[in-house]
Enzyme design. Structure first.
Site, PDB file in Angstrom:
ATOM      1  CD  GLU A 112      -1.040   7.472  -2.312  1.00 22.18           C
ATOM      2  OE1 GLU A 112      -1.401   8.251  -1.460  1.00 22.18           O
ATOM      3  OE2 GLU A 112      -1.537   6.419  -2.542  1.00 22.18           O
ATOM      4  CD  GLU A 145      -3.144   0.737   0.269  1.00 23.06           C
ATOM      5  OE1 GLU A 145      -3.867   1.847  -0.069  1.00 23.06           O
ATOM      6  OE2 GLU A 145      -3.129  -0.474  -0.337  1.00 23.06           O
ATOM      7  CG  ASP A 190      -5.235   2.665   5.061  1.00 18.36           C
ATOM      8  OD1 ASP A 190      -4.018   2.401   4.036  1.00 18.36           O
ATOM      9  OD2 ASP A 190      -4.995   3.585   5.621  1.00 18.36           O
TER      10      ASP A 190
END
Length: 418
Positions: free
Chosen positions: A250, A219, A403
């Protein structure tokens, strides 16, 4: 291997409690003072963007953390990507989770009973991460937030040095996992370049010790150092993992760092363009994923942004993708609204109803059909599964959403034994 206690509260309330006046926004890669903190907070609040920063002054940080955790409006939660993914997976009664990371007394108390912490992972003091939330339309001085989001900062040396990685890998023999989930590499940005480089080499060596029949998911999280990101992609971590999870910040940072497609794009404006996103995802798997000629294990990417998710897989390695990407989208809608199931009165659709699948090759044009919300397309042995997200109108809590999405997607993913 990153775990902590998240202290969640309104950014504006904390800055007021610290006596910090509103100021113009300015981006700081590292925060050294209260002045840096308020400037960086204003900078990202004005853009409605999420960010995570390291606070370098230990003593000043302890004072801020105390003010934050004792604030009447503060809420304390399990934090750190590793602990959040573990906690989400632990809601499934049939799963046992091994969690290694710095676990202090408060965090231990907050963890689910299905989460096992090895004694070597326990420490006397908790690592606190401060999560400053702001709502869409909220004002602080001249700054007005275009969207709800959060600004995260910490002075976290234990997670930053990946202190528990070796403990984790050595615990796997006894635990015999079906899946390994790694996170926390972004925490290393608080280290000096030399220390970080050395630690990354050690981390890679440790990860290489994990038996190859156990799938590994990595992750990613918010980063600022392009060289470090480039190292992770090019020579070090990507070839060792089977799957990665990441968001739009990201993804763009990754393509800028590793000179991928659309690297000249400075930032997203509004909802990330599906064609641009899928070009970058395709490039990651084509250039850094598993092929007949390349010794890489990477075959899966789970991309999530507020309005939609895309699950991309190299053909022949994964199954059940439609269910997996849909489960991730459902987790986003239920967790943000804090409901058990999707409540249609509390959500809305933000995804584009029509889009093209690429800007670098002859694209296909896709129109969403509400009866079959998961759309699929293929490109040179790589499959894309796209789903819109039912976005929560008034999010109760945005922390750990990525998450939860990745954990839920993994739970529904079928990995084919190679």
């Amino acid at each position: 291997v990153n775990t902590c206690v998240d202290v969640v509260l309104s950014g504006v309330k904390l800055l007021e409690a610290l006596g910090l006046e509103p100021s113009d926004g300015k981006n700081h890669a590292v925060l050294n003072s209260g002045q840096d903190l308020k400037e960086a907070f204003a900078y990202f609040m004005e853009r409605g963007a999420a960010a995570e920063r390291f606070f370098s002054d230990a003593e000043a940080f302890q004072d801020i953390a105390r003010t934050a955790s004792e604030h009447p409006a503060a809420q304390l939660y399990v934090g750190g990507n590793a602990a959040l993914i573990g906690q989400k997976l632990a809601t499934n009664p049939d799963l046992k989770i091994l969690l290694c990371g710095p676990v202090g007394p408060k965090l231990h108390e907050l963890l689910d009973d299905n989460v096992v912490v090895p004694p070597e992972s326990m420490q006397e003091r908790d690592e606190f991460h401060l999560i400053l939330e702001y709502q869409a339309g909220e004002q602080w001085g001249r700054v007005r937030a275009p969207a709800a989001n959060r600004f995260i900062f910490s002075h976290d040396l234990s997670n930053g040095a990946l202190n528990m990685l070796e403990v984790f890998v050595s615990s796997l023999d006894e635990f015999q996992p079906d899946l390994v989930v790694l996170s926390g590499l972004h925490m290393m940005e608080g280290q000096s370049k030399e220390m970080r480089q050395r630690r990354l080499v050690e981390a890679v060596s440790s990860i290489s010790d994990i038996p190859t029949d156990i799938p590994i998911h990595l992750e990613l999280a918010s980063m600022t150092d392009q060289d470090f990101m480039s190292n992770i992609v090019h020579q070090q971590v990507f070839p060792l993992v089977n799957s990665i999870g990441l968001n739009e910040q990201e993804l763009l940072f990754l393509t800028q760092s590793a000179s991928g497609p659309h690297a000249s794009l400075a930032s997203w404006s509004g909802i990330p363009d599906v064609g641009v996103v899928s070009d970058i995802l395709f490039w990651i798997l084509k250039e850094h994923g598993k092929t007949a000629e390349r010794a890489s294990d990477l075959t899966r990417i789970h991309f999530h942004t507020l309005a939609y998710h895309i699950l991309v897989t190299v053909d022949g390695h994964w199954g059940n993708q439609a269910a997996a990407v849909a489960a991730g989208a459902r987790a986003a809608g239920t967790q943000a609204c804090a409901t058990d199931t999707i409540d249609t009165s509390k959500v809305f659709l933000k995804a584009p109803l029509e889009f093209v699948t690429s800007h670098t090759e002859a694209p296909s044009k896709i129109s969403l059909n509400p009866d079959e919300p998961v759309v699929q397309w293929h490109r040179e042995g790589i499959s894309f599964h796209f789903t819109p997200v039912l976005v929560c109108k008034d999010p109760v809590r945005t922390v750990g959403l990525g998450d939860a999405i990745s954990a839920e997607g993994l739970l529904y993913s079928e990995v084919y034994p190679q």
